[in-house]
Design a protein around this motif. Structure first.
Motif, mmCIF file in Angstrom:
data_model
loop_
_atom_site.group_PDB
_atom_site.id
_atom_site.type_symbol
_atom_site.label_atom_id
_atom_site.label_comp_id
_atom_site.label_asym_id
_atom_site.label_seq_id
_atom_site.Cartn_x
_atom_site.Cartn_y
_atom_site.Cartn_z
ATOM 1 N N HIS A 1 -10.440 9.112 -8.899
ATOM 2 C CA HIS A 1 -10.073 8.073 -7.932
ATOM 3 C C HIS A 1 -8.619 7.679 -8.121
ATOM 4 O O HIS A 1 -8.143 7.558 -9.254
ATOM 5 C CB HIS A 1 -10.957 6.834 -8.116
ATOM 6 N N ARG A 2 -7.929 7.479 -7.019
ATOM 7 C CA ARG A 2 -6.558 6.980 -7.014
ATOM 8 C C ARG A 2 -6.303 6.361 -5.644
ATOM 9 O O ARG A 2 -6.982 6.695 -4.681
ATOM 10 C CB ARG A 2 -5.558 8.101 -7.314
ATOM 11 N N PRO A 3 -5.339 5.478 -5.542
ATOM 12 C CA PRO A 3 -5.056 4.887 -4.232
ATOM 13 C C PRO A 3 -4.367 5.910 -3.324
ATOM 14 O O PRO A 3 -3.373 6.530 -3.719
ATOM 15 C CB PRO A 3 -4.145 3.693 -4.534
ATOM 16 N N ILE A 4 -4.942 6.086 -2.129
ATOM 17 C CA ILE A 4 -4.361 7.025 -1.152
ATOM 18 C C ILE A 4 -4.351 6.379 0.229
ATOM 19 O O ILE A 4 -5.071 5.419 0.490
ATOM 20 C CB ILE A 4 -5.142 8.358 -1.081
ATOM 21 N N ILE B 1 0.840 -1.203 0.000
ATOM 22 C CA ILE B 1 0.000 0.000 0.000
ATOM 23 C C ILE B 1 0.873 1.250 0.000
ATOM 24 O O ILE B 1 0.656 2.173 -0.791
ATOM 25 C CB ILE B 1 -0.959 0.003 1.209
ATOM 26 N N VAL B 2 1.865 1.286 0.868
ATOM 27 C CA VAL B 2 2.741 2.459 0.965
ATOM 28 C C VAL B 2 3.467 2.697 -0.357
ATOM 29 O O VAL B 2 3.620 3.836 -0.798
ATOM 30 C CB VAL B 2 3.733 2.293 2.138
ATOM 31 N N LYS B 3 3.882 1.616 -1.022
ATOM 32 C CA LYS B 3 4.614 1.741 -2.288
ATOM 33 C C LYS B 3 3.714 2.204 -3.437
ATOM 34 O O LYS B 3 4.153 2.938 -4.313
ATOM 35 C CB LYS B 3 5.251 0.395 -2.639
ATOM 36 N N ASN B 4 2.441 1.775 -3.433
ATOM 37 C CA ASN B 4 1.572 1.996 -4.584
ATOM 38 C C ASN B 4 0.478 3.046 -4.372
ATOM 39 O O ASN B 4 -0.362 3.209 -5.250
ATOM 40 C CB ASN B 4 0.929 0.670 -4.998
ATOM 41 N N ALA B 5 0.471 3.721 -3.244
ATOM 42 C CA ALA B 5 -0.561 4.725 -2.984
ATOM 43 C C ALA B 5 0.101 6.027 -2.547
ATOM 44 O O ALA B 5 1.250 6.042 -2.105
ATOM 45 C CB ALA B 5 -1.518 4.225 -1.909
ATOM 46 N N ASP B 6 -0.665 7.127 -2.693
ATOM 47 C CA ASP B 6 -0.161 8.443 -2.286
ATOM 48 C C ASP B 6 -0.472 8.687 -0.817
ATOM 49 O O ASP B 6 -1.608 8.501 -0.381
ATOM 50 C CB ASP B 6 -0.834 9.557 -3.108
ATOM 51 N N ASN B 7 0.530 9.152 -0.071
ATOM 52 C CA ASN B 7 0.307 9.535 1.325
ATOM 53 C C ASN B 7 -0.187 10.977 1.336
ATOM 54 O O ASN B 7 0.565 11.894 1.034
ATOM 55 C CB ASN B 7 1.597 9.395 2.128
#
Length: 156
Positions: free
Chosen positions: A123-126, A98-104
């Motif tokens: 939509h995007r992974p965050i 998740i940390v590698k593939n999503a924006d913090n």
């Protein structure tokens, strides 16, 4: 079930139960068998004497377990420790993915999640931070959120 006496590269001896010898070999190959004392994954089976149960000993009642002392090992069984280590490794793998593939997005998480839910932004992974009240509010609104797994040994 099969019990193995194991020894790590640092000489710590411990035992663990496995469904079969193939299950042990599979877990060892995937570095899931770790020493409970130092965490080393370089583990090998130690020499052990077979335990033979005779008909006479099966017919007698087993001896009462010795009273616990302060020097007794933790209450986790070796099998549970192996399963716990495997579960922790999977949780860490999930979190790292998740940390590698999503924006913090940090503290902006509740607002960003709402904007995506209502179609205001793409939509995007965050991932980010939300108080328990903010998270509850998001869930009540129908925004799909889930806590990011955290392990006790995380240093972040």
């Amino acid at each position: 079930m099969i019990r193995y006496n194991l020894r790590c590269e640092r000489g710590h001896a411990f035992e663990s139960w496995f469904q079969s010898s193939a299950a042990y070999e599979s877990q060892e190959k995937r570095k899931l068998v770790n020493c409970p004392a130092c965490g080393s994954a370089k583990v090998e089976r130690a020499i052990m004497a077979p335990q033979i149960v005779s008909k006479k000993s099966r017919d007698t009642t087993p001896p009462e377990p010795a009273a616990a002392t302060e020097a007794t090992a933790p209450s986790s069984t070796p099998l549970m420790m192996a399963q716990e280590r495997e579960l922790r490794a999977k949780i860490k793998e999930l979190r790292d993915h998740i940390v590698k593939n999503a924006d913090n997005v940090g503290e902006k998480f509740p607002n960003e999640a709402r904007k995506m839910h209502y179609g205001d932004i793409e939509h995007r992974p965050i991932y980010g931070e939300a108080s328990p009240d903010e998270a509850r509010s998001l869930i009540e609104e129908g925004v799909e959120v889930s806590p990011l797994p955290v392990l006790p040994d995380d240093r972040n």
